[in-house]
Design a protein around this motif. Structure first.
Motif, PDB file in Angstrom:
ATOM      1  N   ILE A  64      14.005  32.153 -32.989  1.00  0.00           N
ATOM      2  CA  ILE A  64      13.294  32.209 -34.317  1.00  0.00           C
ATOM      3  C   ILE A  64      13.921  33.235 -35.390  1.00  0.00           C
ATOM      4  O   ILE A  64      13.899  32.737 -36.507  1.00  0.00           O
ATOM      5  CB  ILE A  64      11.797  32.929 -33.978  1.00  0.00           C
ATOM      6  N   VAL A  65      14.577  34.147 -34.933  1.00  0.00           N
ATOM      7  CA  VAL A  65      15.161  35.172 -35.996  1.00  0.00           C
ATOM      8  C   VAL A  65      16.327  34.187 -36.834  1.00  0.00           C
ATOM      9  O   VAL A  65      16.427  34.257 -37.948  1.00  0.00           O
ATOM     10  CB  VAL A  65      15.482  36.342 -35.264  1.00  0.00           C
ATOM     11  N   TRP A  68      14.708  31.687 -39.017  1.00  0.00           N
ATOM     12  CA  TRP A  68      14.216  32.654 -40.354  1.00  0.00           C
ATOM     13  C   TRP A  68      15.422  33.063 -41.276  1.00  0.00           C
ATOM     14  O   TRP A  68      15.330  32.737 -42.295  1.00  0.00           O
ATOM     15  CB  TRP A  68      13.699  33.832 -39.759  1.00  0.00           C
ATOM     16  N   ILE A  69      16.537  33.446 -40.726  1.00  0.00           N
ATOM     17  CA  ILE A  69      17.707  33.845 -41.578  1.00  0.00           C
ATOM     18  C   ILE A  69      18.496  32.711 -42.038  1.00  0.00           C
ATOM     19  O   ILE A  69      18.872  32.499 -43.267  1.00  0.00           O
ATOM     20  CB  ILE A  69      18.288  34.987 -40.981  1.00  0.00           C
ATOM     21  N   PRO A  72      16.106  28.747 -43.428  1.00  0.00           N
ATOM     22  CA  PRO A  72      14.807  29.009 -43.895  1.00  0.00           C
ATOM     23  C   PRO A  72      13.854  27.894 -44.284  1.00  0.00           C
ATOM     24  O   PRO A  72      12.678  28.040 -44.034  1.00  0.00           O
ATOM     25  CB  PRO A  72      15.027  29.755 -45.320  1.00  0.00           C
ATOM     26  N   TYR A  75      12.445  26.867 -40.755  1.00  0.00           N
ATOM     27  CA  TYR A  75      11.633  27.945 -40.426  1.00  0.00           C
ATOM     28  C   TYR A  75      10.183  27.645 -41.144  1.00  0.00           C
ATOM     29  O   TYR A  75       9.205  27.959 -40.559  1.00  0.00           O
ATOM     30  CB  TYR A  75      12.103  29.214 -40.646  1.00  0.00           C
ATOM     31  N   ASN A  76      10.451  27.431 -42.539  1.00  0.00           N
ATOM     32  CA  ASN A  76       9.001  27.466 -43.268  1.00  0.00           C
ATOM     33  C   ASN A  76       8.234  25.982 -42.815  1.00  0.00           C
ATOM     34  O   ASN A  76       7.092  26.214 -42.631  1.00  0.00           O
ATOM     35  CB  ASN A  76       9.497  26.902 -44.702  1.00  0.00           C
ATOM     36  N   VAL A  79       6.506  27.279 -39.266  1.00  0.00           N
ATOM     37  CA  VAL A  79       5.602  28.252 -39.265  1.00  0.00           C
ATOM     38  C   VAL A  79       4.524  27.851 -40.241  1.00  0.00           C
ATOM     39  O   VAL A  79       3.205  28.150 -40.192  1.00  0.00           O
ATOM     40  CB  VAL A  79       5.917  29.503 -39.654  1.00  0.00           C
ATOM     41  N   HIS A  83       1.453  25.933 -37.444  1.00  0.00           N
ATOM     42  CA  HIS A  83       0.964  27.309 -37.162  1.00  0.00           C
ATOM     43  C   HIS A  83       0.030  27.271 -36.237  1.00  0.00           C
ATOM     44  O   HIS A  83      -0.046  28.245 -35.304  1.00  0.00           O
ATOM     45  CB  HIS A  83       0.590  28.191 -38.475  1.00  0.00           C
TER      46      HIS A  83
END
Length: 347
Positions: A64-65, A68-69, A72, A75-76, A79, A83
């Motif tokens: 996940i990290v 996220w980095i 993105p 990741y968007n 989540v 969600h």
């Protein structure tokens, strides 16, 4: 540098499926066992997974990290649009961890143990199903990207995409895969008499994985899911699946013989081949929405960010992986490295 990040992304993904998946599968095995067999499975799970069950779940955090980095955009989407299933996954992982600890370390042995057992078993079933449904939704083409100008509907955006037959089928398939991994991995953790229990369950789990895999493909094909259509037309993907299918025969032979080293090797290799085949057919367009596929590479962070992340992952891997390897070896978790074909307690 981007390929270093992609390597760690894939590495974390595969390890979480293999190790975290086996953790969930152990709870599913326990749920679908008789009262007497539950005691044996519970005892085996504590002795095998107790020391490292937390370590098995760090891979999803790393995964996940990295998303996220480094990616993105992906990741968007994950989540925001998913969600609800992800929240249920988080709830399941938390409940599983709480139940795992309390039913073992609680000083008071009363009826609360029944509650802990049920919490552990049910969370082990529900969590991989929602994990599989999350992945199934990403590749299903069901996600409707939000347009603020069109007054978005909550149900259409956040519930309908994942609450459909194809994502549910993938969720059930992944839960069966977890059960298959757990049953196969645990064959070498008990004496010869009790080993028959895990051999029988591993055989049943293998048939279940094959059946649910076929059902998932049929649903995807009849619903004309682009991911499935591309998958069955990709020669490399079909080649990897064919190798995985051929490996079923040496896997069954090793299961019947109780050769736990070969069992683990073939089971892990099969899972890696199946996942690689599925992702390879559509890389880098892993996410498919109603309006088309979204490339993972087109949504990468700027090169400066990728460079810093890649260096951090290399340094972190250099420092952490040897320690993790030592932890697993200390608790005899890496059976495949052993030279003997029979566990010590057989003698």
């Amino acid at each position: 540098m981007l390929y270093i990040v992609l390597f760690f992304l894939a590495f974390s993904f595969f390890l979480y499926v293999l190790l975290g998946g086996a953790d969930f599968g152990a709870g599913i095995l326990e749920l679908f066992s008789s009262k007497e067999n539950k005691k044996l499975i519970k005892k085996t799970v504590y002795s095998v997974m107790g020391p490292v069950w937390e370590a098995n779940h760090i891979w999803i955090i790393i995964l996940i990290v990295i998303l996220w980095i480094a990616f993105p955009g992906y990741y968007n989407i994950l989540v925001i649009y998913l969600h609800i299933p992800l929240t249920l996954v988080l709830l399941g992982i938390t409940l599983r961890g709480v139940a795992f600890v309390f039913r073992h370390y609680d000083a008071v042995k009363d009826k609360s143990q029944i509650l802990y057992d049920k919490m552990f078993e049910l969370s082990c079933v529900v969590t991989p199903i929602f994990l599989g449904m999350t992945f199934g939704t990403l590749i299903s083409g069901n996600i409707v990207l939000m347009d603020p100008a069109e007054n978005p509907d909550f149900v259409i955006l956040f519930i309908t995409p994942w609450f459909q037959a194809f994502p549910i089928a993938i969720g059930l398939f992944f839960a069966a895969l977890c059960t298959f991994l757990a049953a196969t991995f645990l064959i070498g953790e008990v004496d010869l008499e009790n080993r028959k229990l895990y051999i029988r369950k591993a055989t049943i789990a293998t048939y279940t994985v094959i059946l649910l895999g076929l059902i998932t493909l049929v649903i995807g094909y009849t619903q004309e899911k682009q991911f499935v259509l591309d998958f069955i037309q990709n020669y490399y993907a079909l080649g990897l699946v064919s190798i995985s299918a051929i490996l079923i025969f040496p896997l069954w032979y090793s299961i019947r013989k109780g050769d736990y080293i070969l069992c683990r090797f073939f089971a892990g290799l099969q899972v890696i081949l199946i996942i690689t085949a599925a992702l390879f057919a559509h890389y880098p367009d892993i996410i498919i929405t109603k309006t088309g596929a979204i490339s993972l590479l087109d949504n990468a962070a700027p090169p400066e960010v990728i460079k810093v992340l890649a260096i951090s992952l290399l340094v972190g891997g250099f420092l952490i992986l040897p320690g993790l390897f030592h932890l697993l070896k200390s608790f005899k978790m890496i059976k495949i490295l052993e030279t003997t074909t029979a566990p010590d307690h057989d003698h």
